[in-house]
Design an enzyme around this catalytic site. Structure first.
Site, PDB file in Angstrom:
ATOM      1  N   ASP A  69     -64.982  -8.660 -58.566  1.00  0.00           N
ATOM      2  CA  ASP A  69     -65.063  -7.384 -57.904  1.00  0.00           C
ATOM      3  C   ASP A  69     -64.838  -6.128 -58.833  1.00  0.00           C
ATOM      4  O   ASP A  69     -64.223  -5.205 -58.659  1.00  0.00           O
ATOM      5  CB  ASP A  69     -63.696  -7.386 -56.721  1.00  0.00           C
ATOM      6  CG  ASP A  69     -64.024  -5.986 -55.706  1.00  0.00           C
ATOM      7  OD1 ASP A  69     -65.276  -5.600 -55.467  1.00  0.00           O
ATOM      8  OD2 ASP A  69     -62.946  -5.781 -55.301  1.00  0.00           O
ATOM      9  N   ILE A 104     -60.328 -28.735 -56.114  1.00  0.00           N
ATOM     10  CA  ILE A 104     -58.846 -29.252 -56.628  1.00  0.00           C
ATOM     11  C   ILE A 104     -58.005 -28.583 -54.945  1.00  0.00           C
ATOM     12  O   ILE A 104     -58.425 -28.094 -54.520  1.00  0.00           O
ATOM     13  CB  ILE A 104     -58.152 -28.315 -57.633  1.00  0.00           C
ATOM     14  CG1 ILE A 104     -58.330 -26.934 -57.699  1.00  0.00           C
ATOM     15  CG2 ILE A 104     -58.825 -28.992 -59.066  1.00  0.00           C
ATOM     16  CD1 ILE A 104     -57.889 -25.955 -58.714  1.00  0.00           C
ATOM     17  N   SER A 127     -59.276   2.187 -53.716  1.00  0.00           N
ATOM     18  CA  SER A 127     -60.092   1.008 -54.312  1.00  0.00           C
ATOM     19  C   SER A 127     -60.886   1.518 -55.582  1.00  0.00           C
ATOM     20  O   SER A 127     -61.606   2.571 -55.584  1.00  0.00           O
ATOM     21  CB  SER A 127     -61.206   0.502 -53.454  1.00  0.00           C
ATOM     22  OG  SER A 127     -60.566  -0.288 -52.496  1.00  0.00           O
ATOM     23  N   HIS A 167     -66.944  -3.626 -54.531  1.00  0.00           N
ATOM     24  CA  HIS A 167     -67.259  -3.485 -53.174  1.00  0.00           C
ATOM     25  C   HIS A 167     -67.360  -1.978 -52.908  1.00  0.00           C
ATOM     26  O   HIS A 167     -67.707  -1.496 -51.696  1.00  0.00           O
ATOM     27  CB  HIS A 167     -66.150  -3.968 -52.346  1.00  0.00           C
ATOM     28  CG  HIS A 167     -64.869  -3.158 -52.363  1.00  0.00           C
ATOM     29  ND1 HIS A 167     -63.587  -3.965 -53.356  1.00  0.00           N
ATOM     30  CD2 HIS A 167     -64.317  -2.202 -51.708  1.00  0.00           C
ATOM     31  CE1 HIS A 167     -62.815  -3.085 -53.172  1.00  0.00           C
ATOM     32  NE2 HIS A 167     -63.077  -1.959 -52.204  1.00  0.00           N
ATOM     33  N   LEU A 216     -65.255 -26.540 -64.609  1.00  0.00           N
ATOM     34  CA  LEU A 216     -64.881 -27.990 -64.834  1.00  0.00           C
ATOM     35  C   LEU A 216     -65.816 -28.792 -63.951  1.00  0.00           C
ATOM     36  O   LEU A 216     -66.227 -30.131 -64.414  1.00  0.00           O
ATOM     37  CB  LEU A 216     -63.467 -28.027 -64.480  1.00  0.00           C
ATOM     38  CG  LEU A 216     -62.492 -27.899 -65.593  1.00  0.00           C
ATOM     39  CD1 LEU A 216     -61.125 -28.388 -65.299  1.00  0.00           C
ATOM     40  CD2 LEU A 216     -62.876 -28.815 -66.825  1.00  0.00           C
TER      41      LEU A 216
END
Length: 469
Positions: free
Chosen positions: A138, A270, A211, A108, A266
């Site tokens: 990220d 979930i 960041s 980002h 998979l």
């Protein structure tokens, strides 16, 4: 008496002073760490060209009151103004991981940048090339020209423990090489819309500009990339999150070698197992990942995983929270084998599944469409349902279920069901028709947790409720 009090006060003061010295003696000295690591921590700035808004309109004369046909004539006759552009700048941090100039930072920080500049501690600046970026984690990998550049030491986030001291170095608000310290608050945190990163939570002061900067342990090794904060004010509030360096380095190596990142998949949706769901599925305690939806033709479907299964472990690694599953599966290579321990109908089973590759677009969910066939049934839940049409079944990729046509006052309204929801399972039984649904509802137990699987907007989830005595 006064002398005794003064003596006791003096003794207490000495004792308190001694405790203060001991406490300060136990605090770590970060000075050597900062001196060794700082040369490899860099400031990253970017430039992005954006259209200048409102410029063309400012050159237009006032055409109010002119008839539409003449207004169009005037507008066509106006000379076209060249579009001016302005530059948007962003600021972040990064760190050098190789002597020949590979730099790690956040995606980002450099996303959509037309130009990326890296400023070294000696204030020299270099233009960086974007080697590759992975929005899901990220992480971005940059390359600057150089030889014999200072580098950080790469550690292991797996060995990190809650309560351990950690240090961040970065450029918050543009203040280069700012040092902040704190402790690891928790590991393996799942954040909204961040399914493939088990974040490290710390109380290290992180602010805009930090960041992409490194998070160090006391050995001076990078254990994470500072990435996000939880805030209501826009600034630091005590909750900071870092990408584990083990995850980041795996991403960086794939970007460097292949230009993209492959993850295991998979093909399931979930949800968390709460206390009521655990009781409903016969579990001793809330744990695991409840399979709410299985993608048709996906790895899970081919391996025999079914809706209602609770996944307890993958290759021997326990799934305590449902968010643990995407981290584990995503880290696996497509084509590898996974041994899943599941609970089905109260019994433990072991399934062997070939892990697939996560689709790049992430569009793996079905969506509902079509009209329902009238065949209503009123019941104890306070809900009317209809049969699914063939078009609906095909669109949802399911073989059975009933769609809610109407909600009246009762349990259905209280648990938040809506018209258009599709019920596929009730009390651990598959619903293939209105007749089956009516019979299962009729036999529902009272004052005990009952599970229901519902499809809404193509997404499946289990909910629980209790019928009163």
């Amino acid at each position: 008496m006064i002398l005794r009090r003064n003596f006791l006060a003096a003794v207490a003061g000495v004792a308190l002073f001694g405790q203060t010295l001991i406490a300060h003696a136990d605090l770590p000295d970060f000075t050597p760490l900062v001196e060794d690591a700082s040369p490899a921590v860099v400031n990253i700035s970017t430039k992005q060209k954006q259209p200048m808004r409102g410029h063309a309109q400012a050159q237009m004369p006032d055409l109010e009151g002119i008839p539409p046909m003449f207004r169009e004539f005037f507008e066509r006759g106006m000379p076209q103004q060249p579009e001016r552009r302005r530059e948007a700048q962003s600021l972040g941090s990064g760190f050098i991981i190789s002597e020949d100039g590979y730099v790690l930072t956040n995606n980002h920080v450099v996303a959509d940048a037309d130009e990326i500049m890296v400023r070294l501690p000696d204030r020299s600046e270099m233009q960086a090339k974007l080697v590759g970026a992975d929005p899901r984690s990220d992480v971005a990998l940059l390359k600057i020209e150089g030889d014999g550049l200072p580098t950080v030491k790469i550690g292991s986030s797996e060995a990190l423990k809650a309560g351990e001291w950690v240090v961040a170095i970065g450029s918050p608000f543009g203040f280069d090489h700012t040092v902040t310290a704190g402790v690891v608050s928790a590991k393996g945190r799942s954040l909204p819309n961040e399914s493939y990163v088990p974040f490290i939570q710390t109380d290290v002061a992180i602010n805009p500009g930090n960041s992409g900067g490194p998070l160090f342990n006391l050995d001076g090794e990078v254990v994470g990339i500072n990435s996000q904060i939880f805030t209501r004010s826009g600034g630091f509030m005590g909750l900071s999150f870092a990408i584990p360096i083990d995850v980041a380095m795996d991403v960086a190596n794939q970007l460097r070698e292949d230009g993209k990142v492959s993850r295991g998949w998979l093909g399931v949706v979930i949800q968390e197992v709460n206390k009521d769901l655990a009781e409903s599925f016969g579990l001793e305690r809330p744990a695991g990942a409840l399979v709410a939806q299985v993608m048709d033709g996906g790895p899970a479907a081919k391996g025999g995983l079914k809706v209602g299964d609770v996944i307890l472990s993958v290759n021997g690694k326990a799934i305590d929270m449902s968010g643990d599953l995407p981290h584990l599966v995503g880290a696996m290579k497509p084509g590898s084998k996974a041994k899943l321990e599941v609970v089905r109908d109260g019994q433990r089973k072991t399934l062997n599944i070939d892990i697939g590759a996560l689709p790049e677009d992430g569009d793996v969910l079905a969506s509902a469409d079509g009209s329902s066939i009238k065949s209503q049934s009123n019941n104890r839940l306070g809900v009317s349902v209809t049969e699914l049409s063939d078009a609906q079944r095909q669109a949802l990729e399911i073989s059975g279920g009933v769609v809610i046509n109407d909600i009246s006052q009762g349990p259905a309204a209280m648990i938040g069901l809506r018209p258009g929801d599709v019920i596929t399972h009730l009390n651990n039984e598959a619903i293939d028709s209105v007749k089956t649904f009516s019979q299962v509802v009729k036999d529902l137990p009272k004052n005990r947790s009952v599970s229901m699987r519902v499809l809404r907007d193509g997404r499946a989830s289990f909910i629980t409720f209790k019928l009163p005595k």
